[in-house]
Design a protein around this motif. Structure first.
Motif, PDB file in Angstrom:
ATOM      1  N   GLU A  19      -5.111  41.575 -31.595  1.00 16.65           N
ATOM      2  CA  GLU A  19      -6.376  41.579 -32.356  1.00 16.65           C
ATOM      3  C   GLU A  19      -7.150  40.272 -32.183  1.00 16.65           C
ATOM      4  O   GLU A  19      -8.334  40.199 -32.518  1.00 16.65           O
ATOM      5  CB  GLU A  19      -6.149  41.880 -33.841  1.00 16.65           C
ATOM      6  CG  GLU A  19      -5.243  40.921 -34.550  1.00 16.65           C
ATOM      7  CD  GLU A  19      -3.786  41.381 -34.588  1.00 16.65           C
ATOM      8  OE1 GLU A  19      -3.020  40.799 -35.374  1.00 16.65           O
ATOM      9  OE2 GLU A  19      -3.408  42.298 -33.840  1.00 16.65           O
ATOM     10  N   HIS A  20      -6.520  39.248 -31.628  1.00 10.71           N
ATOM     11  CA  HIS A  20      -7.208  37.983 -31.364  1.00 10.71           C
ATOM     12  C   HIS A  20      -7.788  37.919 -29.955  1.00 10.71           C
ATOM     13  O   HIS A  20      -8.426  36.930 -29.599  1.00 10.71           O
ATOM     14  CB  HIS A  20      -6.271  36.796 -31.592  1.00 10.71           C
ATOM     15  CG  HIS A  20      -5.952  36.579 -33.039  1.00 10.71           C
ATOM     16  ND1 HIS A  20      -6.851  36.049 -33.928  1.00 10.71           N
ATOM     17  CD2 HIS A  20      -4.839  36.859 -33.751  1.00 10.71           C
ATOM     18  CE1 HIS A  20      -6.298  35.994 -35.123  1.00 10.71           C
ATOM     19  NE2 HIS A  20      -5.078  36.475 -35.045  1.00 10.71           N
ATOM     20  N   LEU A  21      -7.565  38.956 -29.162  1.00  6.07           N
ATOM     21  CA  LEU A  21      -8.149  39.032 -27.818  1.00  6.07           C
ATOM     22  C   LEU A  21      -9.263  40.070 -27.821  1.00  6.07           C
ATOM     23  O   LEU A  21      -9.050  41.213 -28.216  1.00  6.07           O
ATOM     24  CB  LEU A  21      -7.105  39.464 -26.787  1.00  6.07           C
ATOM     25  CG  LEU A  21      -6.113  38.450 -26.282  1.00  6.07           C
ATOM     26  CD1 LEU A  21      -5.230  39.085 -25.210  1.00  6.07           C
ATOM     27  CD2 LEU A  21      -6.793  37.229 -25.721  1.00  6.07           C
ATOM     28  N   THR A  22     -10.433  39.683 -27.349  1.00  7.05           N
ATOM     29  CA  THR A  22     -11.496  40.680 -27.207  1.00  7.05           C
ATOM     30  C   THR A  22     -11.522  41.246 -25.789  1.00  7.05           C
ATOM     31  O   THR A  22     -11.976  42.363 -25.589  1.00  7.05           O
ATOM     32  CB  THR A  22     -12.881  40.093 -27.547  1.00  7.05           C
ATOM     33  OG1 THR A  22     -13.150  38.978 -26.702  1.00  7.05           O
ATOM     34  CG2 THR A  22     -12.953  39.682 -29.003  1.00  7.05           C
ATOM     35  N   GLU A  23     -11.018  40.460 -24.827  1.00  9.21           N
ATOM     36  CA  GLU A  23     -10.964  40.944 -23.441  1.00  9.21           C
ATOM     37  C   GLU A  23      -9.890  40.193 -22.677  1.00  9.21           C
ATOM     38  O   GLU A  23      -9.667  39.002 -22.902  1.00  9.21           O
ATOM     39  CB  GLU A  23     -12.309  40.735 -22.752  1.00  9.21           C
ATOM     40  CG  GLU A  23     -12.362  41.301 -21.352  1.00  9.21           C
ATOM     41  CD  GLU A  23     -13.722  41.125 -20.683  1.00  9.21           C
ATOM     42  OE1 GLU A  23     -13.793  41.452 -19.492  1.00  9.21           O
ATOM     43  OE2 GLU A  23     -14.673  40.668 -21.327  1.00  9.21           O
ATOM     44  N   ALA A  62      -6.795  35.181 -13.725  1.00 12.77           N
ATOM     45  CA  ALA A  62      -6.594  35.819 -15.029  1.00 12.77           C
ATOM     46  C   ALA A  62      -7.663  35.267 -15.968  1.00 12.77           C
ATOM     47  O   ALA A  62      -7.862  34.051 -16.038  1.00 12.77           O
ATOM     48  CB  ALA A  62      -5.207  35.495 -15.561  1.00 12.77           C
ATOM     49  N   VAL A  63      -8.357  36.166 -16.675  1.00 14.42           N
ATOM     50  CA  VAL A  63      -9.436  35.763 -17.568  1.00 14.42           C
ATOM     51  C   VAL A  63      -9.262  36.474 -18.903  1.00 14.42           C
ATOM     52  O   VAL A  63      -9.061  37.692 -18.940  1.00 14.42           O
ATOM     53  CB  VAL A  63     -10.820  36.117 -16.982  1.00 14.42           C
ATOM     54  CG1 VAL A  63     -11.932  35.690 -17.925  1.00 14.42           C
ATOM     55  CG2 VAL A  63     -11.013  35.515 -15.612  1.00 14.42           C
ATOM     56  N   ALA A  64      -9.338  35.714 -19.988  1.00 17.25           N
ATOM     57  CA  ALA A  64      -9.263  36.298 -21.330  1.00 17.25           C
ATOM     58  C   ALA A  64     -10.331  35.651 -22.203  1.00 17.25           C
ATOM     59  O   ALA A  64     -10.735  34.506 -21.978  1.00 17.25           O
ATOM     60  CB  ALA A  64      -7.887  36.076 -21.941  1.00 17.25           C
ATOM     61  N   ILE A  65     -10.783  36.404 -23.199  1.00 21.33           N
ATOM     62  CA  ILE A  65     -11.726  35.899 -24.182  1.00 21.33           C
ATOM     63  C   ILE A  65     -11.134  36.181 -25.556  1.00 21.33           C
ATOM     64  O   ILE A  65     -10.704  37.309 -25.832  1.00 21.33           O
ATOM     65  CB  ILE A  65     -13.108  36.562 -24.024  1.00 21.33           C
ATOM     66  CG1 ILE A  65     -13.657  36.294 -22.626  1.00 21.33           C
ATOM     67  CG2 ILE A  65     -14.071  36.058 -25.104  1.00 21.33           C
ATOM     68  CD1 ILE A  65     -14.921  37.044 -22.286  1.00 21.33           C
ATOM     69  N   LYS A  91     -14.134  32.098 -27.064  1.00 19.90           N
ATOM     70  CA  LYS A  91     -13.681  31.116 -26.069  1.00 19.90           C
ATOM     71  C   LYS A  91     -13.033  31.838 -24.893  1.00 19.90           C
ATOM     72  O   LYS A  91     -12.240  32.753 -25.065  1.00 19.90           O
ATOM     73  CB  LYS A  91     -12.682  30.147 -26.692  1.00 19.90           C
ATOM     74  CG  LYS A  91     -12.222  29.098 -25.703  1.00 19.90           C
ATOM     75  CD  LYS A  91     -11.307  28.071 -26.285  1.00 19.90           C
ATOM     76  CE  LYS A  91     -10.915  27.122 -25.161  1.00 19.90           C
ATOM     77  NZ  LYS A  91      -9.871  26.232 -25.503  1.00 19.90           N
ATOM     78  N   GLU A  92     -13.376  31.389 -23.686  1.00 16.56           N
ATOM     79  CA  GLU A  92     -12.818  31.986 -22.469  1.00 16.56           C
ATOM     80  C   GLU A  92     -11.658  31.138 -21.955  1.00 16.56           C
ATOM     81  O   GLU A  92     -11.729  29.913 -21.923  1.00 16.56           O
ATOM     82  CB  GLU A  92     -13.883  32.092 -21.388  1.00 16.56           C
ATOM     83  CG  GLU A  92     -13.374  32.756 -20.120  1.00 16.56           C
ATOM     84  CD  GLU A  92     -14.458  32.976 -19.085  1.00 16.56           C
ATOM     85  OE1 GLU A  92     -14.323  32.415 -17.979  1.00 16.56           O
ATOM     86  OE2 GLU A  92     -15.424  33.699 -19.386  1.00 16.56           O
ATOM     87  N   TYR A  93     -10.603  31.828 -21.540  1.00 17.16           N
ATOM     88  CA  TYR A  93      -9.429  31.207 -20.920  1.00 17.16           C
ATOM     89  C   TYR A  93      -9.331  31.775 -19.516  1.00 17.16           C
ATOM     90  O   TYR A  93      -9.426  32.993 -19.337  1.00 17.16           O
ATOM     91  CB  TYR A  93      -8.153  31.561 -21.684  1.00 17.16           C
ATOM     92  CG  TYR A  93      -8.190  31.191 -23.142  1.00 17.16           C
ATOM     93  CD1 TYR A  93      -7.580  30.036 -23.595  1.00 17.16           C
ATOM     94  CD2 TYR A  93      -8.834  32.002 -24.064  1.00 17.16           C
ATOM     95  CE1 TYR A  93      -7.616  29.687 -24.933  1.00 17.16           C
ATOM     96  CE2 TYR A  93      -8.881  31.670 -25.402  1.00 17.16           C
ATOM     97  CZ  TYR A  93      -8.271  30.505 -25.833  1.00 17.16           C
ATOM     98  OH  TYR A  93      -8.313  30.171 -27.154  1.00 17.16           O
ATOM     99  N   SER A  94      -9.127  30.930 -18.530  1.00 15.26           N
ATOM    100  CA  SER A  94      -8.965  31.446 -17.180  1.00 15.26           C
ATOM    101  C   SER A  94      -8.018  30.535 -16.394  1.00 15.26           C
ATOM    102  O   SER A  94      -7.938  29.337 -16.653  1.00 15.26           O
ATOM    103  CB  SER A  94     -10.298  31.566 -16.463  1.00 15.26           C
ATOM    104  OG  SER A  94     -10.865  30.303 -16.237  1.00 15.26           O
TER     105      SER A  94
END
Length: 124
Positions: free
Chosen positions: A87-91, A108-111, A116-119
């Protein structure tokens, strides 16, 4: 929730997906991804893990689609093991593409739910 755990979670999951342990129907999945990325000539091949987007599957080989099915089933458990509530990941997605020097790149990419974006790049 420690947001800093997202980076290691997405790196480990993507590395497992493109690594030598992902062997389906007598071949490595990364071999198919390499061929697809090469044919796309710089376009990004995207596999979205969260939320699930089935329309992306039609551009992939049956072997890759089968592997994605296995990994999508495993993904919630993997996130839980890394203490990352979904639930803390939107993508969250994996991007595969050919660089200008013809090297295969995997990212790998997460928001998160704060935007905030992580890659991170992953070595296949």
């Amino acid at each position: 929730m420690k947001y800093k755990l997202i980076n290691s979670m997405i790196h480990n999951f993507t590395h497992s997906f493109v690594g030598d342990c992902n062997y389906v129907d007598d071949a490595f999945v990364i071999e198919d991804l390499y061929k697809i990325a090469r044919l796309k000539k710089g376009e990004v091949v995207i596999i979205t893990w969260h939320p699930v987007k089935t329309e992306e599957l039609f551009k992939l080989t049956p072997r890759v689609r089968k592997a994605i099915g296995y990994y999508r089933d495993w993904f919630p458990k993997h996130a839980e093991n890394h203490r990352v509530p979904l639930e803390h990941l939107t993508e969250y997605r994996t991007e595969v593409f050919m660089a200008n020097n013809h090297q295969l790149c995997v990212k790998a990419v997460a928001i998160d739910d704060r935007g905030k974006e992580y890659s991170c790049y992953v070595r296949p």
